[in-house]
Design an enzyme around this catalytic site. Sequence first.
Site, PDB file in Angstrom:
ATOM      1  N   ASP A 128      15.035 119.174  54.474  1.00  0.00           N
ATOM      2  CA  ASP A 128      13.819 119.700  53.836  1.00  0.00           C
ATOM      3  C   ASP A 128      13.203 120.765  54.746  1.00  0.00           C
ATOM      4  O   ASP A 128      11.990 120.807  54.951  1.00  0.00           O
ATOM      5  CB  ASP A 128      12.822 118.590  53.559  1.00  0.00           C
ATOM      6  CG  ASP A 128      11.763 119.001  52.532  1.00  0.00           C
ATOM      7  OD1 ASP A 128      12.027 119.947  51.757  1.00  0.00           O
ATOM      8  OD2 ASP A 128      10.689 118.413  52.509  1.00  0.00           O
ATOM      9  N   GLY A 156      -0.260 114.426  51.055  1.00  0.00           N
ATOM     10  CA  GLY A 156       0.861 114.714  50.170  1.00  0.00           C
ATOM     11  C   GLY A 156       1.201 113.482  49.370  1.00  0.00           C
ATOM     12  O   GLY A 156       0.452 112.503  49.351  1.00  0.00           O
ATOM     13  N   VAL A 206      -2.293 112.682  56.628  1.00  0.00           N
ATOM     14  CA  VAL A 206      -2.142 112.943  58.059  1.00  0.00           C
ATOM     15  C   VAL A 206      -3.542 113.126  58.643  1.00  0.00           C
ATOM     16  O   VAL A 206      -4.349 113.901  58.110  1.00  0.00           O
ATOM     17  CB  VAL A 206      -1.286 114.199  58.329  1.00  0.00           C
ATOM     18  CG1 VAL A 206      -1.215 114.475  59.832  1.00  0.00           C
ATOM     19  CG2 VAL A 206       0.117 114.020  57.762  1.00  0.00           C
ATOM     20  N   PHE A 216       3.395 111.312  49.987  1.00  0.00           N
ATOM     21  CA  PHE A 216       3.687 110.159  50.840  1.00  0.00           C
ATOM     22  C   PHE A 216       2.424 109.477  51.329  1.00  0.00           C
ATOM     23  O   PHE A 216       2.397 108.269  51.566  1.00  0.00           O
ATOM     24  CB  PHE A 216       4.507 110.613  52.060  1.00  0.00           C
ATOM     25  CG  PHE A 216       3.748 111.514  52.978  1.00  0.00           C
ATOM     26  CD1 PHE A 216       3.017 111.012  54.036  1.00  0.00           C
ATOM     27  CD2 PHE A 216       3.750 112.893  52.772  1.00  0.00           C
ATOM     28  CE1 PHE A 216       2.298 111.848  54.865  1.00  0.00           C
ATOM     29  CE2 PHE A 216       3.041 113.729  53.603  1.00  0.00           C
ATOM     30  CZ  PHE A 216       2.312 113.209  54.658  1.00  0.00           C
ATOM     31  N   GLY A 276      -4.494 116.655  56.305  1.00  0.00           N
ATOM     32  CA  GLY A 276      -3.454 116.978  55.335  1.00  0.00           C
ATOM     33  C   GLY A 276      -3.096 115.767  54.509  1.00  0.00           C
ATOM     34  O   GLY A 276      -3.338 114.632  54.902  1.00  0.00           O
TER      35      GLY A 276
END
Length: 460
Positions: A141, A25, A30, A27, A23
Site C-alpha cells: 500500500d 481512517g 491516530v 481502521f 488522523g
Amino acid sequence: MDKGTLNLYTIPEDKLQEKKLIGSGGFGEVYKAWHKDWGHLVALKKLNTKHVQNGQEQLLLEAKKMLCALSIDHVLRMYGLCRCSDASFGLVMEYMENGSLARLQALVKPLPWALKFRVLHEINLGMNRLHDLCPPLLHLDLKPQNVLLNKDLHIKISDFGLSRFKRGITLPQDVPPADGTLEFMAPELLDDVNCCPTKASDVYSYAILIWSVLKGEEPYSNAMSSVIKLHVPRGQRPSLEFLQDLYNHVERLEDIKSLMVKCWHQEPSERPSFKDCIQTTREIFKAHEHQEGKAVCDVWDALKKMETSLEQERWEVPSSTTLSSSPTSGLLANFKTMTLEQPPSLMNEAVPLSDPSSRTPQGFNSTGLPPPTAGAQGTRKKITDVTPQPPINGTGYPKTPVSSADPYMQGPYASTPSSQTTPARPGSQTRITGTVSYLQIGDNNKMDIRHTRRKTKTKK
C-alpha cells in the site's frame, strides 16, 4: 504472538498524556501523545471500537512486522504496544512532526525539486531494506499518504496494515491478497483475482508514487474507479505531458522519467528491483544535493507562514463562529472585502414568500423575469454606472416597472424602504460593497448588505 512477547513490548496507557487526535481512517484513529517517562512525543495508532474483535490479530501482526524493521532508517519505528482501557491494543510509534507526503504536497505547491528527489531516493532505500529482510516484507500500500516526514523533512515509510510476509515465491493460501489503494495497485492485481502480490507489485506502486511526486497531484484524479480497473491492466498509465516543458529546466529529469516507466512495466518480471534503482535515484539526488538545504528552508518558511496566517485568522474571526478550527478557515483571506462589479443573474432574484399572490410584480411575466425589450440584450453595466430607481412600495417591488437594462435595481432589496421616498438626486451614483465579518460553508447562509450613497461634485 505469544503472551510473553506482548508483555515485553507493552506500554501502560497512563504513561501517554495530552493525547490529541491527529488522523483517522477506516481502521481507527491516530493520536499524538506525550510519554511522561520518556519525555518526548509519540504516536498512538488505535483501532476503532467496532474493529477491536476482528482487527486485533491484524494489529498484532503489524506490530510483529514493524519490530522486524526496527533497524531500518527510513521505516517508521515502533516503540511497543499499548493496552488501552477498552481491553484492546494500540501501536505506540515514532511521531512525525510534518505529517504525510500527501499533506505536504497539498500545502506547498510546488515542492522544490531537490526535496522531491531526496524523498524519492529515501523511499527507495527504505523499500529496498524491507525487501531484503528474511523473509522479505512487502508493503502493498505504498502511496504518499503512507510516507511520513519528520521535522527535518526526512521520510519514514509507515502503515503496514496491508503488508504481508512473503514466504517463498507465493503467499500461503490462508493469507488473502491485500486490497491496497486502487490508483497505486499493479495491473496484475487488478486483472487477476487469484494473483498473489510480489516484490514487483511494490515496485509498480513506487513508479506511480514517483509520478505523484513529480506532478504534485494524485494520479487519475478525473477517472472513475471502474475506468482505472479497466484500462490500467490494458497498459494505460498517468499522462506524462506535463514533463515536456520541464526537461530544459530540471537536471536529470529524463533519468527519473525513464526509471519510472521501467518500474510500471506491464510485465512484473521486466520491472527492476529496488536494489537496481538505488544507483539511479542516488545519482539524480546528488545532482540536486547542493540545493537541498535551501529547499528544506523554503518549505519550512512556507509552512511557518501558513501557521502564522491561520493563527491570525483565529484572532480576527469572531468567537461566535467555528471556522477558526475548520479546514475551510483559510478561505477567509479571500473574502475580506468584495465589490459587486458584474450584474447578478435575474434567475437568482429573491422572491418574498409572505404573499404568494404578489410574487409577479407589475411589468414582469409569470417566470418572474421582465418582458423582452428592444435593445435590452447584451446591456450590462458596471455598478458605478447605474442610476438609482424609484423607491419600492409595501410589497417590496418598484411602483413602476424597471428597465431590464438595469438588473441591479430589481428585486425586493433593490432600493430604500417605502418610508423613505426621497427622490433620486441628479448626479448621484450607487455602489454596493460588503465586508465579510465571518463565512459559513453550508446551509442557512446569510449576507448583510448595507446601502450607502456617494455624492459626486458637479462643476458649476
